[in-house]
Design a protein around this motif. Structure first.
Motif, PDB file in Angstrom:
ATOM      1  N   SER A   1      14.947   2.457  -1.328  1.00  0.00           N
ATOM      2  CA  SER A   1      16.141   3.068  -1.924  1.00  0.00           C
ATOM      3  C   SER A   1      15.774   3.905  -3.147  1.00  0.00           C
ATOM      4  CB  SER A   1      17.146   1.979  -2.312  1.00  0.00           C
ATOM      5  OG  SER A   1      17.510   1.202  -1.192  1.00  0.00           O
ATOM      6  N   TYR A   2      14.860   3.391  -3.958  1.00  0.00           N
ATOM      7  CA  TYR A   2      14.451   4.121  -5.171  1.00  0.00           C
ATOM      8  C   TYR A   2      13.756   5.430  -4.816  1.00  0.00           C
ATOM      9  CZ  TYR A   2      11.647   5.298  -9.259  1.00  0.00           C
ATOM     10  OH  TYR A   2      11.043   5.967 -10.300  1.00  0.00           O
ATOM     11  N   PHE A   3      12.810   5.389  -3.883  1.00  0.00           N
ATOM     12  CA  PHE A   3      12.077   6.599  -3.511  1.00  0.00           C
ATOM     13  C   PHE A   3      12.987   7.609  -2.814  1.00  0.00           C
ATOM     14  CE2 PHE A   3       8.055   3.836  -3.369  1.00  0.00           C
ATOM     15  CZ  PHE A   3       7.702   4.208  -4.654  1.00  0.00           C
ATOM     16  N   SER A   4      13.901   7.131  -1.971  1.00  0.00           N
ATOM     17  CA  SER A   4      14.816   8.053  -1.291  1.00  0.00           C
ATOM     18  C   SER A   4      15.697   8.784  -2.304  1.00  0.00           C
ATOM     19  CB  SER A   4      15.681   7.282  -0.293  1.00  0.00           C
ATOM     20  OG  SER A   4      14.892   6.667   0.697  1.00  0.00           O
ATOM     21  N   LYS A   5      16.207   8.041  -3.267  1.00  0.00           N
ATOM     22  CA  LYS A   5      17.038   8.667  -4.300  1.00  0.00           C
ATOM     23  C   LYS A   5      16.226   9.625  -5.157  1.00  0.00           C
ATOM     24  CE  LYS A   5      20.947   9.186  -6.420  1.00  0.00           C
ATOM     25  NZ  LYS A   5      22.109   9.809  -5.735  1.00  0.00           N
ATOM     26  N   LYS A   6      14.987   9.266  -5.453  1.00  0.00           N
ATOM     27  CA  LYS A   6      14.137  10.126  -6.271  1.00  0.00           C
ATOM     28  C   LYS A   6      13.830  11.432  -5.545  1.00  0.00           C
ATOM     29  CE  LYS A   6      10.046   9.893  -9.206  1.00  0.00           C
ATOM     30  NZ  LYS A   6       8.921   9.043  -9.677  1.00  0.00           N
ATOM     31  N   VAL A   7      13.553  11.367  -4.247  1.00  0.00           N
ATOM     32  CA  VAL A   7      13.308  12.579  -3.464  1.00  0.00           C
ATOM     33  C   VAL A   7      14.550  13.457  -3.438  1.00  0.00           C
ATOM     34  CG1 VAL A   7      12.865  13.434  -1.134  1.00  0.00           C
ATOM     35  CG2 VAL A   7      11.479  11.584  -2.051  1.00  0.00           C
ATOM     36  N   GLU A   8      15.715  12.841  -3.282  1.00  0.00           N
ATOM     37  CA  GLU A   8      16.966  13.611  -3.266  1.00  0.00           C
ATOM     38  C   GLU A   8      17.202  14.321  -4.591  1.00  0.00           C
ATOM     39  OE1 GLU A   8      21.784  12.794  -2.706  1.00  0.00           O
ATOM     40  OE2 GLU A   8      20.326  11.197  -2.334  1.00  0.00           O
ATOM     41  N   VAL A   9      16.984  13.612  -5.696  1.00  0.00           N
ATOM     42  CA  VAL A   9      17.204  14.214  -7.017  1.00  0.00           C
ATOM     43  C   VAL A   9      16.222  15.356  -7.260  1.00  0.00           C
ATOM     44  CG1 VAL A   9      17.073  13.776  -9.496  1.00  0.00           C
ATOM     45  CG2 VAL A   9      18.236  12.144  -8.009  1.00  0.00           C
TER      46      VAL A   9
ATOM     47  N   SER B   1       1.468  21.581  -6.200  1.00  0.00           N
ATOM     48  CA  SER B   1       2.702  20.799  -6.212  1.00  0.00           C
ATOM     49  C   SER B   1       3.731  21.431  -5.284  1.00  0.00           C
ATOM     50  CB  SER B   1       3.257  20.712  -7.629  1.00  0.00           C
ATOM     51  OG  SER B   1       3.591  21.993  -8.116  1.00  0.00           O
ATOM     52  N   SER B   2       4.772  20.662  -4.966  1.00  0.00           N
ATOM     53  CA  SER B   2       5.811  21.166  -4.070  1.00  0.00           C
ATOM     54  C   SER B   2       6.546  22.354  -4.690  1.00  0.00           C
ATOM     55  CB  SER B   2       6.798  20.044  -3.753  1.00  0.00           C
ATOM     56  OG  SER B   2       6.168  18.998  -3.055  1.00  0.00           O
ATOM     57  N   LEU B   3       6.879  22.252  -5.965  1.00  0.00           N
ATOM     58  CA  LEU B   3       7.573  23.349  -6.631  1.00  0.00           C
ATOM     59  C   LEU B   3       6.721  24.608  -6.654  1.00  0.00           C
ATOM     60  CD1 LEU B   3       9.996  24.399  -8.199  1.00  0.00           C
ATOM     61  CD2 LEU B   3       8.981  23.446 -10.288  1.00  0.00           C
ATOM     62  N   ALA B   4       5.411  24.467  -6.855  1.00  0.00           N
ATOM     63  CA  ALA B   4       4.523  25.630  -6.880  1.00  0.00           C
ATOM     64  C   ALA B   4       4.465  26.300  -5.514  1.00  0.00           C
ATOM     65  CB  ALA B   4       3.125  25.203  -7.317  1.00  0.00           C
ATOM     66  N   ARG B   5       4.421  25.515  -4.445  1.00  0.00           N
ATOM     67  CA  ARG B   5       4.367  26.114  -3.105  1.00  0.00           C
ATOM     68  C   ARG B   5       5.653  26.864  -2.777  1.00  0.00           C
ATOM     69  NH1 ARG B   5       1.093  21.349  -1.846  1.00  0.00           N
ATOM     70  NH2 ARG B   5       2.984  20.104  -1.555  1.00  0.00           N
TER      71      ARG B   5
ATOM     72  N   THR C   1       0.829  -1.212   0.000  1.00  0.00           N
ATOM     73  CA  THR C   1       0.000   0.000   0.000  1.00  0.00           C
ATOM     74  C   THR C   1       0.859   1.256   0.000  1.00  0.00           C
ATOM     75  OG1 THR C   1      -1.703  -1.207   1.233  1.00  0.00           O
ATOM     76  CG2 THR C   1      -1.862   1.195   1.185  1.00  0.00           C
ATOM     77  N   THR C   2       1.895   1.276   0.840  1.00  0.00           N
ATOM     78  CA  THR C   2       2.773   2.450   0.917  1.00  0.00           C
ATOM     79  C   THR C   2       3.527   2.661  -0.389  1.00  0.00           C
ATOM     80  OG1 THR C   2       3.049   2.035   3.287  1.00  0.00           O
ATOM     81  CG2 THR C   2       4.609   3.545   2.248  1.00  0.00           C
ATOM     82  N   ILE C   3       3.988   1.573  -0.998  1.00  0.00           N
ATOM     83  CA  ILE C   3       4.720   1.692  -2.272  1.00  0.00           C
ATOM     84  C   ILE C   3       3.823   2.277  -3.358  1.00  0.00           C
ATOM     85  CG2 ILE C   3       5.771   0.348  -4.136  1.00  0.00           C
ATOM     86  CD1 ILE C   3       6.882  -1.521  -1.957  1.00  0.00           C
ATOM     87  N   ILE C   4       2.578   1.822  -3.417  1.00  0.00           N
ATOM     88  CA  ILE C   4       1.652   2.348  -4.433  1.00  0.00           C
ATOM     89  C   ILE C   4       1.366   3.827  -4.192  1.00  0.00           C
ATOM     90  CG2 ILE C   4      -0.702   2.188  -5.323  1.00  0.00           C
ATOM     91  CD1 ILE C   4      -0.575  -0.817  -4.793  1.00  0.00           C
ATOM     92  N   LEU C   5       1.095   4.198  -2.944  1.00  0.00           N
ATOM     93  CA  LEU C   5       0.777   5.600  -2.631  1.00  0.00           C
ATOM     94  C   LEU C   5       1.975   6.511  -2.874  1.00  0.00           C
ATOM     95  CD1 LEU C   5      -1.336   5.187   0.641  1.00  0.00           C
ATOM     96  CD2 LEU C   5      -2.155   5.616  -1.680  1.00  0.00           C
ATOM     97  N   ARG C   6       3.159   6.078  -2.471  1.00  0.00           N
ATOM     98  CA  ARG C   6       4.355   6.899  -2.704  1.00  0.00           C
ATOM     99  C   ARG C   6       4.689   6.979  -4.192  1.00  0.00           C
ATOM    100  NH1 ARG C   6       5.334  10.815  -0.183  1.00  0.00           N
ATOM    101  NH2 ARG C   6       3.088  10.606  -0.043  1.00  0.00           N
ATOM    102  N   GLY C   7       4.439   5.897  -4.913  1.00  0.00           N
ATOM    103  CA  GLY C   7       4.688   5.939  -6.351  1.00  0.00           C
ATOM    104  C   GLY C   7       3.812   6.956  -7.059  1.00  0.00           C
ATOM    105  N   ILE C   8       2.556   7.078  -6.595  1.00  0.00           N
ATOM    106  CA  ILE C   8       1.656   8.077  -7.178  1.00  0.00           C
ATOM    107  C   ILE C   8       2.043   9.485  -6.744  1.00  0.00           C
ATOM    108  CG2 ILE C   8      -0.740   8.871  -7.234  1.00  0.00           C
ATOM    109  CD1 ILE C   8      -1.590   5.945  -6.905  1.00  0.00           C
ATOM    110  N   ALA C   9       2.355   9.659  -5.454  1.00  0.00           N
ATOM    111  CA  ALA C   9       2.655  10.989  -4.927  1.00  0.00           C
ATOM    112  C   ALA C   9       3.961  11.550  -5.462  1.00  0.00           C
ATOM    113  CB  ALA C   9       2.696  10.949  -3.397  1.00  0.00           C
ATOM    114  N   LEU C  10       4.928  10.689  -5.757  1.00  0.00           N
ATOM    115  CA  LEU C  10       6.250  11.155  -6.186  1.00  0.00           C
ATOM    116  C   LEU C  10       6.408  11.175  -7.698  1.00  0.00           C
ATOM    117  CD1 LEU C  10       8.559   9.453  -3.519  1.00  0.00           C
ATOM    118  CD2 LEU C  10       7.774  11.818  -3.619  1.00  0.00           C
TER     119      LEU C  10
END
Length: 241
Positions: free
Chosen positions: A190-198, A84-88, A40-49
């Motif tokens: 690992s994938y989501f952490s790297k994606k957030v960093e980038v 979106s985060s960039l807009a805020r 569930t968390t992977i699906i939600l984070r995949g959509i949010a990110l």
């Protein structure tokens, strides 16, 4: 035909899964809960990110299109209703353009840290599951071995062999299930952490570029030289007669 075959084989598949969980012992059910939470968390984070939800291409284009020293009215209209985060972050930067550049940068950095917390939301859940799933599998393995040795020698013949087989099955099932949960969850974490960093680095680059363009040519007006007061006239000594 294939769909009918899958439907026909579904009861057998469900029965096999239930048999696997039951034979694995008590610790299979916490592991099953961990797997559901992880998926569930992977699906939600995949959509949010997704990039369009964090850094919309239209906002990136407006920032890159903005000329140095030009009015950011079009960019302001673009980000006014975007969530979106960039807009805020961009809205915060545009709202503080009247102040000095150092103050604007400080406010933007504060907002950017807040957005980082929002982007990393849920990743701690994946990190916890990566840690506890193998441990639960190990506990299940130890529980199975305890079950084996506690019944060893109490019966003879086929019954004793059956108890040993059930205990080994419990140990192996729990271990396999725990590792099969931890490995994909670790990959997703690992994938989501790297994606957030980038994405955070890319947003920082865009916002720094925006601030530089908005404050272009304003540095001389922001820092005004302090006028020094003229020195007081020295008293003229009266000559002594």
């Amino acid at each position: 035909m294939s769909a009918i075959t899958i439907i026909a084989e579904a009861p057998g598949t469900v029965q096999t899964i239930m048999s696997f969980l039951i034979k694995g012992g008590l610790f299979m059910w916490p592991l099953l809960a961990c797997s559901i939470v992880a998926v569930t968390t992977i699906i939600l984070r995949g959509i949010a990110l997704r990039e369009k939800n964090v850094m919309p291409l239209v906002i990136q284009s407006e920032i890159e299109r903005l000329a140095p020293g030009a009015s950011p009215e079009r960019l302001t209209r673009t980000v006014s209703h975007d969530q979106s985060s960039l807009a805020r972050i961009t809205r915060v930067a545009l709202q503080h353009l009247r102040g000095p550049r150092s103050e604007n940068v400080e406010v933007v950095e504060t907002r950017a840290r807040h957005e980082m917390v929002r982007l990393e939301k849920g990743l701690i859940v994946l990190e916890v599951i990566v840690g506890i799933a193998p441990l639960l599998g190990l506990i299940g393995a130890v529980s199975g071995l305890v079950h084996v040795f506690s019944h060893l020698g109490l019966s003879s013949g086929a019954a004793d062999t059956r108890q040993i087989a059930l205990g080994i099955a419990e140990a192996l099932n729990a271990t396999v299930f725990g590792l099969s949960i931890a490995v994909p969850t670790l990959i997703a974490f690992s994938y989501f952490s790297k994606k957030v960093e980038v994405m955070s680095v890319e947003m920082e680059t865009l916002v720094v570029e925006l601030i530089s363009k908005c404050y272009y040519g304003r540095s001389s007006r922001e820092v005004m030289p302090v006028k020094s007061s003229p020195p007081a006239p020295m008293p003229t000594p009266t000559p002594v007669v």
